[in-house]
Enzyme design. Structure first.
Site, mmCIF file in Angstrom:
data_model
loop_
_atom_site.group_PDB
_atom_site.id
_atom_site.type_symbol
_atom_site.label_atom_id
_atom_site.label_comp_id
_atom_site.label_asym_id
_atom_site.label_seq_id
_atom_site.Cartn_x
_atom_site.Cartn_y
_atom_site.Cartn_z
ATOM 1 N N LYS A 4 0.848 -1.199 0.000
ATOM 2 C CA LYS A 4 0.000 0.000 0.000
ATOM 3 C C LYS A 4 0.888 1.255 0.000
ATOM 4 O O LYS A 4 2.088 1.176 0.292
ATOM 5 C CB LYS A 4 -0.911 -0.021 1.228
ATOM 6 C CG LYS A 4 -0.181 -0.017 2.565
ATOM 7 C CD LYS A 4 -1.130 -0.345 3.716
ATOM 8 C CE LYS A 4 -0.397 -0.372 5.054
ATOM 9 N NZ LYS A 4 -1.237 -0.949 6.115
ATOM 10 N N ARG B 178 -10.707 -0.724 14.925
ATOM 11 C CA ARG B 178 -10.672 0.059 13.688
ATOM 12 C C ARG B 178 -11.779 -0.395 12.744
ATOM 13 O O ARG B 178 -12.776 0.280 12.604
ATOM 14 C CB ARG B 178 -9.277 -0.088 13.061
ATOM 15 C CG ARG B 178 -8.963 0.923 12.004
ATOM 16 C CD ARG B 178 -7.478 0.992 11.696
ATOM 17 N NE ARG B 178 -6.916 -0.227 11.128
ATOM 18 C CZ ARG B 178 -5.654 -0.332 10.711
ATOM 19 N NH1 ARG B 178 -4.827 0.694 10.824
ATOM 20 N NH2 ARG B 178 -5.216 -1.455 10.204
ATOM 21 N N HIS C 200 -6.196 -7.798 12.974
ATOM 22 C CA HIS C 200 -4.984 -6.973 13.048
ATOM 23 C C HIS C 200 -4.664 -6.714 14.515
ATOM 24 O O HIS C 200 -5.544 -6.365 15.295
ATOM 25 C CB HIS C 200 -5.233 -5.658 12.304
ATOM 26 C CG HIS C 200 -3.982 -4.895 11.993
ATOM 27 N ND1 HIS C 200 -2.862 -5.471 11.428
ATOM 28 C CD2 HIS C 200 -3.678 -3.576 12.157
ATOM 29 C CE1 HIS C 200 -1.927 -4.534 11.254
ATOM 30 N NE2 HIS C 200 -2.394 -3.388 11.690
ATOM 31 N N ARG D 220 1.314 -10.885 6.726
ATOM 32 C CA ARG D 220 1.214 -9.583 6.050
ATOM 33 C C ARG D 220 2.451 -8.748 6.377
ATOM 34 O O ARG D 220 2.464 -7.953 7.314
ATOM 35 C CB ARG D 220 -0.064 -8.865 6.495
ATOM 36 C CG ARG D 220 -1.353 -9.645 6.179
ATOM 37 C CD ARG D 220 -2.588 -8.789 6.407
ATOM 38 N NE ARG D 220 -2.658 -8.221 7.728
ATOM 39 C CZ ARG D 220 -3.338 -8.734 8.762
ATOM 40 N NH1 ARG D 220 -4.032 -9.848 8.622
ATOM 41 N NH2 ARG D 220 -3.337 -8.124 9.924
ATOM 42 N N TYR E 90 15.818 30.704 7.860
ATOM 43 C CA TYR E 90 14.613 31.387 8.354
ATOM 44 C C TYR E 90 14.568 31.430 9.875
ATOM 45 O O TYR E 90 14.943 30.475 10.548
ATOM 46 C CB TYR E 90 13.359 30.622 7.894
ATOM 47 C CG TYR E 90 13.064 30.741 6.424
ATOM 48 C CD1 TYR E 90 12.782 31.967 5.828
ATOM 49 C CD2 TYR E 90 13.047 29.599 5.628
ATOM 50 C CE1 TYR E 90 12.487 32.050 4.477
ATOM 51 C CE2 TYR E 90 12.744 29.665 4.270
ATOM 52 C CZ TYR E 90 12.471 30.906 3.704
ATOM 53 O OH TYR E 90 12.175 30.985 2.375
ATOM 54 N N CYS F 227 14.455 24.329 4.916
ATOM 55 C CA CYS F 227 13.570 25.126 4.051
ATOM 56 C C CYS F 227 12.775 24.184 3.139
ATOM 57 O O CYS F 227 12.912 22.970 3.222
ATOM 58 C CB CYS F 227 14.390 26.083 3.195
ATOM 59 S SG CYS F 227 15.571 27.073 4.117
ATOM 60 N N ASP G 216 13.034 23.649 -0.107
ATOM 61 C CA ASP G 216 13.810 22.943 -1.137
ATOM 62 C C ASP G 216 15.281 22.784 -0.793
ATOM 63 O O ASP G 216 16.028 22.188 -1.557
ATOM 64 C CB ASP G 216 13.739 23.727 -2.461
ATOM 65 C CG ASP G 216 12.352 24.237 -2.740
ATOM 66 O OD1 ASP G 216 11.415 23.412 -2.722
ATOM 67 O OD2 ASP G 216 12.186 25.458 -2.934
HETATM 68 C C1 LIG Z 1 -0.472 -1.834 6.899
HETATM 69 C C2 LIG Z 1 -0.990 -3.110 7.411
HETATM 70 C C3 LIG Z 1 -0.127 -4.203 7.609
HETATM 71 C C4 LIG Z 1 1.374 -4.092 7.505
HETATM 72 O O1 LIG Z 1 1.890 -3.633 8.732
HETATM 73 P P1 LIG Z 1 3.452 -3.643 9.010
HETATM 74 O O2 LIG Z 1 3.563 -3.216 10.418
HETATM 75 O O3 LIG Z 1 4.041 -2.660 8.047
HETATM 76 O O4 LIG Z 1 3.927 -5.031 8.752
HETATM 77 C C5 LIG Z 1 -0.683 -5.412 7.959
HETATM 78 N N1 LIG Z 1 -2.011 -5.541 8.136
HETATM 79 C C6 LIG Z 1 -2.863 -4.506 7.985
HETATM 80 C C7 LIG Z 1 -4.314 -4.720 8.204
HETATM 81 C C8 LIG Z 1 -2.383 -3.255 7.635
HETATM 82 O O5 LIG Z 1 -3.227 -2.229 7.495
#
Ligand SMILES: *Cc1c(COP(=O)(O)O)cnc(C)c1O
Length: 380
Positions: free
Chosen positions: A39, A134, A166, A225, A269, A316, A318
């Site tokens: 992602k 979530r 998750h 994942r 700045y 800054c 750039d």
């Molecule tokens: C982004 C995400 C991951 C990956 O998490 P990491 O900590 O980068 O391994 C895994 N599962 C879900 C649902 C996520 O949104």
């Protein structure tokens, strides 16, 4: 001459990425495959080249956050399994089916809405909220949750292929948080096993993220994942990850100008920096519009010929200035903002710590203006 403007650029090492895939595979059980999380343009590394490299390294499962990203991965890897972890507006149900994308189900209502918006089957993995708070189906008991999933699986337009959850604190090593994750894991395992008892044997059950893979690997997750560790960064810096993992992104820029500054003169700045003595100051061709945080003003360090040079004054949009009194620097020299130079290395995690954030945000924040240059590292 390089085929890109030599101003500020990110070097993405595909050999380090491949190395990390091999290391992660060696950490996983025999029944677990990598689901590469690509992602946000592969955490800022460049989705297309990263996905291609992963596919060629044997990765078959990919995860993204939305339909646009899923369609990009579908183009990069036409045969890949692609799961959308987050929300797709139900009116795009048909697009999911047309592109053979697997949708994560955020709630029962959502599942039925999706089903109403397609004439073909939509493949899906049901998300269960076991404590992240979530998205996902939320039930007090695994059996109630399993009953609802059975009902969803009977919906004509949905092909339920898996369940997932998750973890909120898999990157913590204190007792209370370990127990919290234990409870989350037990809940989804119970749901999965109950479904199997009721005759719904799902191909996929997954709950492992990078922290889980690193600190509490489980043979039962059919997919792991892997996100941040695949890019060689830490889920929870400075907690250690496998030392065979290498950071994939380096960030470079050049010195545009070097000058002598006398004691008492100000830099940048706001005049937040006044030279305490006569100094050599170099200007570097990168700034916060490139994603190099302004929070690093007067705090960050940059490698010049293998030596750390402190940023002086405000970053800054750039450009930024560094103290090169201790190194011989000249216009045109390449400097390293993230990555190795000589024996030293500055990691995105280290910069994140200065900015009170996480390495994820640093690499995802490297802006579009910064070209990604893909290469195979010389060390291999
Ligand atoms: C982004 C995400 C991951 C990956 O998490 P990491 O900590 O980068 O391994 C895994 N599962 C879900 C649902 C996520 O949104």
């Amino acid at each position: 001459m390089k085929p890109y403007l030599k101003r500020a650029w990110a070097e993405i090492s595909l050999s380090d990425l491949r190395n990390n895939v091999n290391v992660i595979n060696s950490m996983l059980g025999a029944n677990t495959e990598i689901m590469a999380v690509v992602k946000a343009d592969a955490y800022g590394h460049g989705e297309h080249q990263v996905s291609r490299c992963l596919w060629e390294s044997g990765v078959r499962h990919f995860a993204v956050s939305n339909l646009d990203e899923a369609i990009e991965v579908r183009k990069s890897c036409p045969e890949a399994e692609v799961l959308i972890l987050g929300y797709t507006p139900p009116e795009y149900g048909q697009a999911l089916a047309d592109n053979n994308i697997i949708q994560g189900i955020v709630s029962s209502e959502y599942a039925y809405e999706l089903a109403e918006n397609t004439s073909d089957n939509i493949r899906c993995h049901i998300k269960i909220d076991t404590g992240m708070g979530r998205i996902g189906l939320k039930y007090d008991s695994p059996s109630e949750c399993a009953e609802e999933i059975i009902r969803l699986s009977e919906c004509e337009k949905l092909s339920v292929e898996g369940v997932y959850t998750h973890f909120a604190v898999a990157d913590c090593d204190d007792e209370e948080n370990i127990e919290y994750t234990d409870r989350q894991e037990k809940f989804i395992l119970d749901v999965y096993d109950e479904l199997a008892e009721k005759g719904l044997k799902l191909r996929h059950l997954h709950f492992a993220n990078s922290a889980t893979i690193s600190y509490r690997n489980s043979e039962r997750s059919t997919l792991a994942r892997a996100g941040i560790i695949m890019y060689g960064l830490c889920p929870n810096y400075p907690m250690k990850i496998d030392n065979r993992l290498k950071s994939v992104m380096a960030l470079k820029a050049v010195i545009s100008h070097v000058k002598k500054v006398c004691k008492g003169e100000c830099i940048s700045y706001g005049r937040t920096f006044t030279a305490p003595r006569d100094m050599d100051i170099a200007t570097v061709t990168i700034g916060y519009a490139d994603g190099y945080s302004r929070l690093l003003s007067s705090k960050g360090e940059i490698l010049v010929h293998g030596k750390r040079c402190r940023i002086v004054g405000r970053v800054c949009m750039d450009q930024l200035m560094i103290d090169v009194s201790e190194v011989s620097a000249k216009a045109g020299d390449i400097v390293t903002l993230i990555g190795k130079d000589g024996d030293d290395e500055i990691t995105a995690d280290e910069l994140a710590a200065i900015c009170s954030t996480i390495g994820y945000e640093v690499v995802c924040g490297i802006s579009k203006r910064v070209p990604r240059i893909f290469h195979e590292s010389e060390e291999e």
